[in-house]
Write an enzyme that holds these catalytic residues in place. Structure first.
Site, mmCIF file in Angstrom:
data_model
loop_
_atom_site.group_PDB
_atom_site.id
_atom_site.type_symbol
_atom_site.label_atom_id
_atom_site.label_comp_id
_atom_site.label_asym_id
_atom_site.label_seq_id
_atom_site.Cartn_x
_atom_site.Cartn_y
_atom_site.Cartn_z
ATOM 1 N N ASN A 163 5.063 12.437 2.386
ATOM 2 C CA ASN A 163 5.478 10.795 2.218
ATOM 3 C C ASN A 163 7.294 10.843 1.741
ATOM 4 O OD1 ASN A 163 3.221 8.928 1.852
ATOM 5 N ND2 ASN A 163 3.123 10.860 0.676
ATOM 6 N N ALA A 164 7.527 12.146 2.691
ATOM 7 C CA ALA A 164 9.323 12.046 2.155
ATOM 8 C C ALA A 164 10.072 10.986 1.837
ATOM 9 C CB ALA A 164 9.514 12.803 3.105
ATOM 10 N N LYS A 165 10.002 9.947 2.154
ATOM 11 C CA LYS A 165 10.395 9.338 1.670
ATOM 12 C C LYS A 165 9.910 8.007 1.246
ATOM 13 C CE LYS A 165 13.234 9.031 6.098
ATOM 14 N NZ LYS A 165 14.690 8.045 7.075
ATOM 15 N N ASN A 166 10.340 8.316 0.316
ATOM 16 C CA ASN A 166 8.726 7.116 -1.015
ATOM 17 C C ASN A 166 9.573 7.897 -2.185
ATOM 18 O OD1 ASN A 166 7.178 7.378 -3.471
ATOM 19 N ND2 ASN A 166 5.374 6.550 -1.963
#
Lengths: 264, 323
Positions: free
Chosen positions: A62-65
């Site tokens: 979830n790298a954009k969380n």
């Protein structure tokens, strides 16, 4: 959700509660209350090493969380051990070299733990992979400002560095922004090599294809106060507005008008 | 979404009614849908995005049961005075601002525990003028904006140290003229809006290099007419708001090629299901629908209510409480 809330309200800080929170964040990694609760539980029962492994998995998925990145930072802080931190973030940046969260946490880690030693080298590596990586150019500025500062020696070296990078591709907004940024820290008067470089490049194909070259010369000439140079700057505005940078036509019309007032 | 468009597809212009229907459907979304649960932690913000879009389309009155919405949002206020993203979630500045904005639209402001809220927001200001989002201490220029906008909307801006708040924002201005999440962080259009919005609300935009910033902002317009958030990145509809409102706050909205941007935003509409997506051909969502519509309003499109660039709320709604 109600199950988690019941546990949370009961203030139970046990391994059992940990399992409940893990279910919650697996279902929705943005459930920030669940992440808070995990930190409270870990403070009570320990196991931050295990937490590190878990959160690294979540960050990878979830790298954009926002929430998982902040939780990662909290775990590193709790462990007070940045050993693998920069490497892990570098791995994430390998997948997406401009991930804003990754860079935010990276800057935090560098400052918090004072890990400056190899960062410029890392930035250089990234720029070799993608010379247009705006995040990497910004990081360059960040590292130098935070360590040596922009001394005269450093400024001169950075100008050469940037010029070398521009030779790989002249229409590189980030590199030109950086070059103009160096002049902001100092001045074009103190760094005449910038103007010399630009004027020299006018004679090359850059004079036909490179809008940013004119943008920079306009910046230099506007700040010079010299009437002849201001007149040339006006010519360059026209060049940009009429084709070389016509998507920003409205801006160049404004710039030209402002310059004309200066000469009048 | 099926790629049904062919090269011959006519540009159908702005399909406001489809967007209205799209939003109203979301408002009564069934709890079985995955998207409902995936966004549950920020429900209050979702309501704000949907209602602001409707308000800008002059369709707020199409929404039923506004008092129920008020009740729901008020139930998100916690004992510490702040609002969570949903019932039972911890207080956070992001959702506190969204809550206030929604309550403005549904006439529910009087139900707020005002002193509690103000005290909580003020407690989040740090020594350097920055704001933490909540008790966990993460600082972000988004939170400065949320704090300042919240208190400004409630007319209690005196509760914080505005001078220090401005100082912190100024420290976030980078060598390229724009602003990042914290001092030294890469310039980003979204963060820039938060900084400029904060300065605009506090009447302090004269303290920055406006021309330099204006150029960086107008440079966000790429060849196909859309706006990106940072150099060398792709255009995204939400930047139609973040960039435009920033330009509006410094009086440089005319530096954008308006028609090209309008045409590009139109292309991001879903002509079948309604709603607007981040890029042409992608799936639409409430967030991008909101910022596409508010962006079009700022661009002066006819038939839209006027949106205030500092608050991302219609002037009609702001006037309700005398702003």
């Amino acid at each position: 959700m109600n199950y988690l809330r019941a546990f949370f309200l009961s203030k139970e800080l046990t391994p059992r509660a940990l399992i409940v929170t893990e279910e919650a964040v697996s279902f929705n990694p943005a459930n920030y209350t669940a992440w808070y609760y995990r930190r409270l539980i870990r403070n009570e029962v320990g196991g931050w090493d295990e937490e590190l492994e878990i959160i690294q998995d979540f960050v990878s998925e979830n790298a954009k969380n926002y929430q998982v990145w902040f939780h990662y930072r909290c775990v590193i802080e709790a462990l007070n051990d940045p050993t693998d931190c920069l490497n892990f973030i570098a791995e994430m940046l390998e997948k997406d070299a401009k991930n804003y969260h990754a860079w935010t946490i990276r800057q935090w880690a560098l400052k918090f733990f004072g890990l400056w030693d190899n960062e410029l080298e890392y930035v250089d590596k990234l720029l070799n992979l993608d010379v247009r990586n705006n995040s990497a150019w910004n990081q360059r500025f960040f590292v130098i400002e935070s360590t040596t500062g922009y001394t005269n020696e450093v400024l001169k070296a950075e100008i050469i560095y940037t010029q070398e990078k521009l030779k790989r591709g002249s229409n590189n907004t980030s590199a030109w922004n950086y070059l103009r940024g160096l002049a902001k820290v100092s001045s074009y008067n103190e760094l005449p090599e910038i103007e010399e470089f630009c004027v020299e490049k006018l004679e090359s194909t850059w004079g036909i294809t490179c809008g940013q070259l004119y943008v920079t010369l306009i910046d230099i000439y506007t700040k010079s106060g010299d009437h002849e140079k201001l007149a040339t700057a006006i010519e360059y505005c026209e060049k940009l507005q009429s084709g070389l940078d016509d998507i920003h036509k409205k801006y160049w019309i404004y710039r030209k008008t402002t310059l004309e007032k200066l000469i009048a | 979404k099926i790629m049904s468009e062919t090269e011959d597809q006519q540009l159908e212009g702005f399909v406001g009614d489809l967007h209205r229907d799209f939003i109203l459907k979301k408002a009564i979304e069934k709890k079985e849908r995955f998207e409902y649960w995936a966004t549950q932690h920020m429900r209050v913000s979702g309501i704000y995005w949907g209602m602001t879009a409707l308000d800008t389309l002059n369709h707020l009155s199409d929404m039923e049961d506004l008092s129920k919405v008020a009740q729901f949002v008020l139930s998100c206020q916690n004992e510490d005075g702040g609002f969570g993203g949903n019932v039972g979630l911890d207080s956070h500045l992001l959702y506190t601002l969204s809550a206030i904005q929604v309550l403005y639209m549904v006439d529910g402001v009087d139900g707020i525990n005002l002193d509690g809220l103000v005290e909580w927001v003020a407690s989040l200001q740090n020594d350097d003028g920055s704001f933490s989002g909540d008790k966990w201490g993460e600082t972000d220029t988004r939170f400065s904006y949320c704090a300042v906008s919240s208190l400004s909307l409630l007319k209690r801006i005196d509760a914080i140290n505005t001078e220090k708040a401005i100082d912190f924002i100024l420290r976030c201005q980078n060598f390229d003229g724009a602003f990042g999440v914290n001092p030294g962080a890469e310039s980003h259009a979204g963060q820039t809006f938060c900084c400029i919005g904060t300065l605009a609300i506090l009447d302090a935009t004269d303290q920055i290099d406006v021309d330099n910033l204006g150029w960086w902002l107008s440079e966000r317009q790429v060849n196909d007419g859309g706006l990106n958030g940072r150099p060398e990145k792709l255009a995204d509809v939400c930047y139609s708001w973040w960039v435009l409102s920033s330009l509006a706050c410094i009086g440089k909205l005319h530096w954008i090629d308006k028609q090209k941007l309008i045409d590009w935003i139109h292309k991001c509409q879903d002509y079948e299901t309604g709603g607007i997506s981040d890029k042409p051909q992608n799936v639409s969502d409430i967030y991008h629908t909101c910022f596409g519509i508010t962006g079009l309003s700022l661009l002066g499109e006819e038939g839209f209510a006027q949106v205030n660039p500092k608050y991302c709320m219609t002037n009609n709604t702001l006037a309700k409480y005398g702003l």
